[in-house]
Scaffold this motif. Structure first.
Motif, PDB file in Angstrom:
ATOM      1  N   LEU A   1       3.570  16.637 -19.576  1.00  0.00           N
ATOM      2  CA  LEU A   1       2.553  16.500 -18.729  1.00  0.00           C
ATOM      3  C   LEU A   1       1.991  15.375 -18.487  1.00  0.00           C
ATOM      4  N   VAL A   2       1.903  14.163 -19.169  1.00  0.00           N
ATOM      5  CA  VAL A   2       1.541  13.010 -19.203  1.00  0.00           C
ATOM      6  C   VAL A   2       2.091  12.037 -18.091  1.00  0.00           C
ATOM      7  N   VAL A   3       3.471  12.394 -18.290  1.00  0.00           N
ATOM      8  CA  VAL A   3       4.570  11.526 -17.298  1.00  0.00           C
ATOM      9  C   VAL A   3       4.240  12.060 -16.070  1.00  0.00           C
ATOM     10  N   ILE A   4       4.236  13.402 -15.578  1.00  0.00           N
ATOM     11  CA  ILE A   4       3.993  14.218 -14.325  1.00  0.00           C
ATOM     12  C   ILE A   4       2.700  13.531 -13.831  1.00  0.00           C
ATOM     13  N   CYS A   5       1.700  13.454 -14.670  1.00  0.00           N
ATOM     14  CA  CYS A   5       0.209  13.098 -14.081  1.00  0.00           C
ATOM     15  C   CYS A   5       0.348  11.480 -13.682  1.00  0.00           C
ATOM     16  N   LEU A   6       0.863  10.989 -14.523  1.00  0.00           N
ATOM     17  CA  LEU A   6       1.361   9.389 -14.184  1.00  0.00           C
ATOM     18  C   LEU A   6       2.010   9.101 -13.035  1.00  0.00           C
ATOM     19  N   VAL A   7       3.059   9.893 -12.949  1.00  0.00           N
ATOM     20  CA  VAL A   7       3.764   9.606 -11.536  1.00  0.00           C
ATOM     21  C   VAL A   7       3.049  10.236 -10.378  1.00  0.00           C
ATOM     22  N   ALA A   8       2.209  11.195 -10.431  1.00  0.00           N
ATOM     23  CA  ALA A   8       1.390  11.684  -9.357  1.00  0.00           C
ATOM     24  C   ALA A   8       0.277  10.613  -8.987  1.00  0.00           C
ATOM     25  N   LEU A   9      -0.522   9.748 -10.085  1.00  0.00           N
ATOM     26  CA  LEU A   9      -1.354   9.043 -10.136  1.00  0.00           C
ATOM     27  C   LEU A   9      -0.707   7.817  -9.154  1.00  0.00           C
ATOM     28  N   VAL A  10       0.555   7.364  -9.678  1.00  0.00           N
ATOM     29  CA  VAL A  10       1.089   6.145  -8.879  1.00  0.00           C
ATOM     30  C   VAL A  10       1.459   6.725  -7.437  1.00  0.00           C
ATOM     31  N   PHE A  11       1.914   7.808  -7.566  1.00  0.00           N
ATOM     32  CA  PHE A  11       2.395   8.177  -5.985  1.00  0.00           C
ATOM     33  C   PHE A  11       0.911   7.934  -4.927  1.00  0.00           C
ATOM     34  N   ALA A  12       0.082   8.578  -5.489  1.00  0.00           N
ATOM     35  CA  ALA A  12      -1.302   8.730  -4.705  1.00  0.00           C
ATOM     36  C   ALA A  12      -1.884   7.180  -4.426  1.00  0.00           C
ATOM     37  N   LEU A  13      -1.846   6.117  -5.594  1.00  0.00           N
ATOM     38  CA  LEU A  13      -2.314   5.083  -5.320  1.00  0.00           C
ATOM     39  C   LEU A  13      -1.154   4.178  -4.428  1.00  0.00           C
ATOM     40  N   PHE A  14       0.049   4.466  -4.479  1.00  0.00           N
ATOM     41  CA  PHE A  14       0.774   3.922  -3.433  1.00  0.00           C
ATOM     42  C   PHE A  14       0.280   4.257  -1.851  1.00  0.00           C
ATOM     43  N   PHE A  15       0.086   5.520  -1.692  1.00  0.00           N
ATOM     44  CA  PHE A  15      -0.254   5.740  -0.229  1.00  0.00           C
ATOM     45  C   PHE A  15      -1.616   5.462   0.020  1.00  0.00           C
ATOM     46  N   LEU A  16      -2.588   5.276  -1.052  1.00  0.00           N
ATOM     47  CA  LEU A  16      -3.905   4.920  -0.850  1.00  0.00           C
ATOM     48  C   LEU A  16      -3.709   3.373  -0.111  1.00  0.00           C
ATOM     49  N   ALA A  17      -3.012   2.458  -0.969  1.00  0.00           N
ATOM     50  CA  ALA A  17      -2.729   1.057  -0.620  1.00  0.00           C
ATOM     51  C   ALA A  17      -2.270   0.832   0.745  1.00  0.00           C
ATOM     52  N   TYR A  18      -1.149   1.852   0.934  1.00  0.00           N
ATOM     53  CA  TYR A  18      -0.171   1.597   2.395  1.00  0.00           C
ATOM     54  C   TYR A  18      -1.455   2.130   3.621  1.00  0.00           C
ATOM     55  N   ALA A  19      -2.315   3.018   3.333  1.00  0.00           N
ATOM     56  CA  ALA A  19      -3.176   3.307   4.194  1.00  0.00           C
ATOM     57  C   ALA A  19      -4.243   2.231   4.605  1.00  0.00           C
ATOM     58  N   ILE A  20      -4.599   1.692   3.490  1.00  0.00           N
ATOM     59  CA  ILE A  20      -5.631   0.454   3.529  1.00  0.00           C
ATOM     60  C   ILE A  20      -4.989  -0.754   4.286  1.00  0.00           C
ATOM     61  N   ILE A  21      -3.609  -1.033   3.976  1.00  0.00           N
ATOM     62  CA  ILE A  21      -3.018  -2.059   4.625  1.00  0.00           C
ATOM     63  C   ILE A  21      -2.710  -1.925   6.102  1.00  0.00           C
ATOM     64  N   LEU A  22      -2.622  -0.664   6.583  1.00  0.00           N
ATOM     65  CA  LEU A  22      -2.421  -0.392   7.876  1.00  0.00           C
ATOM     66  C   LEU A  22      -3.567  -0.588   8.429  1.00  0.00           C
ATOM     67  N   ASN A  23      -4.753  -0.159   8.039  1.00  0.00           N
ATOM     68  CA  ASN A  23      -6.140  -0.280   8.650  1.00  0.00           C
ATOM     69  C   ASN A  23      -6.692  -1.811   8.942  1.00  0.00           C
ATOM     70  N   LEU A  24      -5.901  -2.667   8.239  1.00  0.00           N
ATOM     71  CA  LEU A  24      -6.396  -4.025   8.166  1.00  0.00           C
ATOM     72  C   LEU A  24      -5.924  -4.764   9.531  1.00  0.00           C
TER      73      LEU A  24
END
Length: 76
Positions: A53-76
């Motif tokens: 359960l911890v591993v799945i949550c960490l993978v989901a968090l990394v996935f969400a942070l990646f796309f958040l960073a990607y969206a921020i970089i696209l808007n610059l």
């Protein structure tokens, strides 16, 4: 070329050599295949372990942070 299959005559018995429809015992009743129980009793387990359960949550968090960073970089 047309393929036409006529409807079977309901007055004519089905099957080779059948004299009157389906002979007794050939077709089981609809309820005979269902049992009263669902198998042997097995007590419920606690479910998922904490590790997977911890591993799945960490993978989901990394996935969400990646796309958040990607969206921020696209808007610059």
């Amino acid at each position: 070329m047309s393929t036409h299959f006529p409807e079977p005559d309901p007055r004519r018995p089905a099957g080779p050599g059948a004299k009157s429809g389906v002979p007794p015992g050939e077709t089981p009743p609809g309820e005979s295949s269902t049992g009263s129980g669902a198998g042997p009793y097995r007590p419920l387990t606690r479910g998922w372990g904490k590790g997977p359960l911890v591993v799945i949550c960490l993978v989901a968090l990394v996935f969400a942070l990646f796309f958040l960073a990607y969206a921020i970089i696209l808007n610059l």
